[in-house]
Structures are given as structure tokens and as C-alpha cells.
Design an enzyme around this catalytic site. Structure first.
Site, short mmCIF file in Angstrom:
data_model
loop_
_atom_site.label_atom_id
_atom_site.label_comp_id
_atom_site.label_asym_id
_atom_site.label_seq_id
_atom_site.Cartn_x
_atom_site.Cartn_y
_atom_site.Cartn_z
N HIS A 13 113.36 15.02 103.49
CA HIS A 13 113.97 14.37 102.32
C HIS A 13 115.26 15.09 101.92
CE1 HIS A 13 109.81 12.56 101.19
NE2 HIS A 13 110.49 11.77 101.97
N ARG B 81 96.05 13.36 100.09
CA ARG B 81 96.91 12.40 100.82
C ARG B 81 98.27 13.01 101.16
NH1 ARG B 81 97.68 5.88 99.78
NH2 ARG B 81 99.47 5.62 101.15
N HIS C 21 108.01 16.38 105.60
CA HIS C 21 108.84 15.52 104.77
C HIS C 21 109.65 16.28 103.72
CE1 HIS C 21 106.71 12.38 106.81
NE2 HIS C 21 107.27 11.43 106.10
N LYS D 61 100.86 1.89 99.56
CA LYS D 61 102.02 2.31 98.75
C LYS D 61 103.07 1.21 98.86
CE LYS D 61 101.89 7.36 98.78
NZ LYS D 61 102.55 8.58 99.24
N LYS E 94 95.26 7.69 109.37
CA LYS E 94 95.81 7.37 108.04
C LYS E 94 94.72 6.77 107.16
CE LYS E 94 99.33 5.82 105.10
NZ LYS E 94 100.71 5.47 104.86
N ASN F 263 102.60 14.00 104.19
CA ASN F 263 104.00 14.37 103.95
C ASN F 263 104.41 15.58 104.78
OD1 ASN F 263 104.23 12.33 102.05
ND2 ASN F 263 103.50 13.66 100.40
N ARG G 65 100.85 -11.50 88.04
CA ARG G 65 99.91 -10.36 87.84
C ARG G 65 99.13 -9.98 89.10
NH1 ARG G 65 99.56 -12.84 82.74
NH2 ARG G 65 100.67 -11.57 81.23
N GLU H 261 106.60 10.08 113.28
CA GLU H 261 105.47 9.94 112.34
C GLU H 261 104.14 9.98 113.11
OE1 GLU H 261 105.76 10.16 109.17
OE2 GLU H 261 107.66 9.28 108.51
N GLU I 212 96.80 9.53 96.01
CA GLU I 212 97.46 10.82 96.19
C GLU I 212 97.22 11.79 95.03
OE1 GLU I 212 101.09 10.56 98.44
OE2 GLU I 212 101.76 12.48 97.67
N HIS J 178 114.82 7.91 109.11
CA HIS J 178 113.80 8.70 108.43
C HIS J 178 113.00 9.57 109.42
CE1 HIS J 178 110.82 9.85 105.54
NE2 HIS J 178 109.85 9.30 106.26
P1 NAD Z 1 113.17 -0.89 108.43
O1 NAD Z 1 112.17 -1.73 107.76
O2 NAD Z 1 114.52 -0.79 107.83
O3 NAD Z 1 113.32 -1.38 109.94
C1 NAD Z 1 114.22 -0.71 110.78
C2 NAD Z 1 115.18 -1.70 111.48
O4 NAD Z 1 114.46 -2.35 112.53
C3 NAD Z 1 115.70 -2.80 110.58
O5 NAD Z 1 117.04 -3.07 110.93
C4 NAD Z 1 114.81 -3.98 110.94
O6 NAD Z 1 115.42 -5.22 110.69
C5 NAD Z 1 114.61 -3.76 112.42
N1 NAD Z 1 113.41 -4.34 112.98
C6 NAD Z 1 112.17 -4.34 112.46
N2 NAD Z 1 111.28 -4.81 113.34
C7 NAD Z 1 111.98 -5.16 114.44
C8 NAD Z 1 111.62 -5.69 115.70
N3 NAD Z 1 110.35 -5.90 116.04
N4 NAD Z 1 112.61 -5.96 116.58
C9 NAD Z 1 113.91 -5.67 116.27
N5 NAD Z 1 114.30 -5.13 115.12
C10 NAD Z 1 113.34 -4.87 114.23
O7 NAD Z 1 112.66 0.62 108.61
P2 NAD Z 1 111.22 1.24 108.88
O8 NAD Z 1 111.51 2.52 109.58
O9 NAD Z 1 110.28 0.27 109.48
O10 NAD Z 1 110.69 1.55 107.41
C11 NAD Z 1 111.36 2.43 106.55
C12 NAD Z 1 110.92 2.14 105.15
O11 NAD Z 1 109.52 2.35 105.05
C13 NAD Z 1 111.55 3.02 104.08
O12 NAD Z 1 111.96 2.22 103.01
C14 NAD Z 1 110.42 3.94 103.65
O13 NAD Z 1 110.55 4.34 102.30
C15 NAD Z 1 109.23 3.07 103.87
N6 NAD Z 1 107.97 3.80 104.08
C16 NAD Z 1 106.91 3.44 103.34
C17 NAD Z 1 105.70 4.07 103.52
C18 NAD Z 1 104.50 3.61 102.75
O14 NAD Z 1 103.46 4.27 102.82
N7 NAD Z 1 104.59 2.50 102.05
C19 NAD Z 1 105.57 5.08 104.49
C20 NAD Z 1 106.67 5.43 105.23
C21 NAD Z 1 107.89 4.78 105.03
N1 GLY Z 2 103.49 7.78 104.14
C1 GLY Z 2 102.81 8.62 103.23
C2 GLY Z 2 101.68 7.95 102.53
O1 GLY Z 2 101.38 6.81 102.77
O2 GLY Z 2 101.06 8.55 101.71
#
Ligand code: NAD
Ligand code: GLY
Length: 360
Positions: free
Chosen positions: A252, A241, A248, A143, A227, A245, A121, A185, A237, A265
Site C-alpha cells: 500500500h 482475517r 500489503h 468485502k 480464503k 494482508n 436496502r 495473491e 476482520e 496491485h
Molecule cells: P480490475 O477489476 O481493474 O481488472 C483489471 C483489468 O483487467 C481491467 O482493465 C479489466 O477490464 C480487465 N479484465 C478483467 N477481466 C478480463 C478478462 N477476462 N479478459 C480481459 N480483460 C479483463 O482489477 P483486479 O485486479 O481484478 O481488481 C482490483 C480491485 O479489486 C481493486 O479495486 C481492489 O481494491 C479490489 N480488491 C478487493 C478485494 C476484496 O476482498 N473485495 C480484495 C482484493 C482486491
Molecule cells: N483481500 C483481503 C480480504 O478479503 O480480507
């Protein structure tokens, strides 16, 4: 070391930014009184670089640690991997006196945060983001979630971390494409929220492309600060918030149309920002110089700007699936000049689709 506060009442936490900060993780966790056992969740790629240092820092501070490695990739941000995390936590006998550490990019951060929000929980968790995207965006704001076969991020929760620890040295191993994708971003904040920040980025393209540490720390600090202020104003949101986007909506659609394989992305966001800028100009919120500045800066950062060609109907169907789609239309983020934005519900499809028809 730079320290920022995300002020959310009893869910407040700090973001710590600096070089070599991983070695301070254990001490910082001690100050927060998070529990006695830490489960470090990482993936096979990031783990090989940083898991030992994170483990050592926590153990030197007196924690018992468990390492959980998940496979690398967006396709593993799903319920199967989530269950494997629960299994590992339960098999290790972790109780409510434990906390999770998310060591990795946005995928690891999102799934670990969701595991933390639901395990027993809810137990605390700490974000140690290692991609630029995670350091400037996904690790802050709470998020968390996983993907569903029917769409991305459809299962999740708002669950704030107890600490975000950003060790900028981890960016040294990040592949170039991932690094530049995160930069989209960063630029998003400049266009949608802060014109001075946009100009800072424009003045520092060379430093950013060569990963100059001081410059990187500054853009990470500024992005996190922007942020944090958005999240403080609208944590779940309700409306505002959604400025985060910016770019985006078309991003998307492009990701969907290319089955999430052709673009990272941030690359899709870069193209989506160009479409948003064009539509903002058509609305009279911005002028052609603003649009040109945005496109020029994206290009100089090595990001794509050209729309991917698909039939207009395909774009229409892809846009219809957008989560921000409401009964009346799409909640679209327009830039007002550079540094400000406005969210409007747009139901005029001809207006939206003219950028994909090549009419502008
Ligand atoms: P990711 O986590 O897939 O990382 C990208 C690649 O880089 C992976 O292959 C990873 O293993 C590698 N990597 C990470 N750190 C490294 C380092 N220091 N050295 C070498 N390799 C490294 O991708 P991302 O772009 O970090 O994140 C994308 C994800 O984030 C998506 O799932 C998206 O939906 C999510 N996201 C969430 C929010 C939120 O607010 N929670 C916002 C934007 C995106
Ligand atoms: N990345 C968009 C949000 O956190 O709301």
C-alpha cells in the site's frame, strides 16, 4: 466442476469453479431462487468478451436481464459510477425481486457488491470474476465498496454474494501483466497460510506461466478454500482475517508513493512480500532460506521484488496512512517459516523502516 462452500450460517454460499461455467449461470441462479430479473454489471472491456454469454445463460433460464456497462478502471470505482448504477437500476424499474450479477475483475465486483448491499436496502448478488485476482481473492469474502478521494476502499460494507461462479476460460483473454499480478495473491496464501501449497506453486511454475487449465483450476480451488476458511473464522476482520494482508503494508505504501500508476496491485504485493519476509527473518520467525525461496519464486513467476527507492520519511508518511495503522502502531503480518503467519502490532518504526533504509 469443483464446488466449495463458504459456511457463514444464513449467509453461506457456494463457489463453483470450472471451464465454460458461464453457460450454467442461469440454471445455478434458478436453484438459488434469487428473483425474476437480473441486472448484469460489467465494464466496457469485459462486456465485449462475456456479456452476451452471461445474458444468454440467464435468459435461457427464464430471467429478464438488463445490462449495465461502467467504464474500465480503478479510477471509476467511485460514487459517481455507483450513482450511475443506481440510476440504471431505477430507470429499468428493478424492484426487490431482482438481483445483480458482477461480471468482471475486482473493481466491478467491489462496486456491484456495494450497489447490491444498498439498492432497496439490499438485493442479492452473484460474483462472476474474470481476473485471476478476483477469482482467488476479491470475489470471495464479502468485502464490497468504492474509493473516496481521501483513500482506497474507504466506503463499503461486508455483504456476501449468493454465489461465486468462476469460469476459468475467461482467463484466456486476460492480459499477461494482470494475470501475473493475480499470481502474487496466490503466492500470498502459500506463504502466510499453507506451506504445501507454496511448494505446489513452486513445482508448477511452468504450468502456471503457460496457463495450464488443470493447474490453474487447482490453484484457484486451493486459494478459494484457504480464503473461505479465513473468512469463516473472522468474517468482519476482527483480527485473524488480517493474515490475508500479508505483504500489503509495504504494498500500500508503494502504491501510494507511486500514485497508483507504476505498479498493479499484485506487483506491489510481490515487493511488499519481500519486505515482510525480510522483517520476519529479522524477528527470528523465519530464516534466510525461507526469504530466498519466496524471492526466487516471485522472480520465477515474473513478478517484481525490488523495493522502489523513496526517502525513508516518505515511506514513514505513507505507512502512517495505512488503514491497519492503530494508535500504537501498525498491525503487521509476519511469516513464520513458510505456510504460517502471525499478526503483531509494531510500534518500533526503526525496526520497520530498516528495510527501506537498505540496512538489510
Ligand atoms: P480490475 O477489476 O481493474 O481488472 C483489471 C483489468 O483487467 C481491467 O482493465 C479489466 O477490464 C480487465 N479484465 C478483467 N477481466 C478480463 C478478462 N477476462 N479478459 C480481459 N480483460 C479483463 O482489477 P483486479 O485486479 O481484478 O481488481 C482490483 C480491485 O479489486 C481493486 O479495486 C481492489 O481494491 C479490489 N480488491 C478487493 C478485494 C476484496 O476482498 N473485495 C480484495 C482484493 C482486491
Ligand atoms: N483481500 C483481503 C480480504 O478479503 O480480507
Amino acid at each position: 466442476m469443483q464446488k466449495l462452500l463458504v459456511s457463514l450460517g444464513e449467509r453461506s454460499y457456494t463457489i463453483q469453479i470450472g471451464s465454460g461455467l458461464v453457460s450454467s449461470l442461469g440454471t445455478l441462479c434458478n436453484e438459488l431462487v434469487l428473483g425474476s430479473t437480473a441486472a448484469i454489471v460489467t465494464n466496457t472491456t469485459v462486456g465485449q468478451f462475456y456479456a452476451d454469454a452471461v445474458k444468454a445463460s440467464l435468459e435461457n433460464a427464464g430471467y429478464v436481464t438488463h445490462l449495465i456497462e461502467i467504464p474500465d478502471g480503478e479510477s471509476y470505482k467511485n460514487s459517481v459510477t455507483l450513482t450511475s448504477i443506481y440510476d440504471a437500476l431505477l430507470e429499468a424499474g428493478l424492484g426487490r425481486d431482482s438481483f445483480l450479477v458482477a461480471l468482471g475483475g475486482g473493481v466491478v465486483g467491489d462496486i456491484t457488491g456495494f450497489a447490491a448491499s444498498t439498492f432497496l436496502r439490499g438485493v442479492p448478488f452473484v460474483q462472476v470474476p474474470t481476473t485471476l485476482l478476483a477469482q482467488v481473492d476479491s470475489s470471495v469474502g464479502g468485502k464490497t465498496g468504492i474509493n473516496h478521494a481521501l483513500g482506497k476502499n474507504l466506503i463499503g460494507s461486508f455483504y456476501q454474494p449468493s454465489l461465486v461462479l468462476i469460469d476459468t476460460e475467461t482467463l484466456a483473454t486476460l492480459p499477461e501483466r494482470e494475470y501475473l499480478s493475480g499470481m502474487a495473491e496466490v503466492l500470498k496464501y502459500g506463504v502466510a497460510c499453507d506451506g504445501e501449497f507454496f511448494r505446489f506453486i513452486a513445482d508448477n511454475v511452468e504450468n502456471l506461466r503457460s496457463r495450464d487449465m488443470d493447474c490453474l483450476k487447482e490453484i484457484i480451488r486451493k486459494s478459494c478454500s484457504l480464503k473461505a476458511s479465513v473468512v469463516e473464522r473472522d468474517e468482519k476482520e476482527g483480527g485473524y482475517r488480517a493474515v490475508l494482508n500479508y505483504g500489503h503494508t509495504f504494498a500500500h505504501a508503494i502504491e501510494r508513493l507511486t500514485h497508483y500508476t507504476a505498479y498493479l496491485h499484485g506487483e506491489a504485493v510481490a515487493i511488499g512480500m519481500v519486505q515482510a519476509a525480510r522483517l520476519s527473518e529479522l524477528k527470528g520467525y523465519a530464516d534466510q532460506h525461507d526469504t530466498k525461496s519466496i524471492i526466487d519464486l516471485l522472480k520465477s513467476l515474473g513478478l517484481p521484488v525490488d523495493l522502489v527507492h523513496f526517502p525513508v520519511d516518505d515511506y514513514y508518511r505513507a505507512l502512517l496512512k495505512d488503514k491497519k495503522m492503530r494508535a500504537q502502531g501498525i498491525n503487521f503480518v509476519f511469516n513464520k517459516g513458510i505456510g504460517d503467519s502471525v499478526i503483531e502490532n509494531v510500534s518500533d518504526w526503526d525496526f520497520l523502516l530498516q528495510v527501506v533504509r537498505g540496512e538489510v
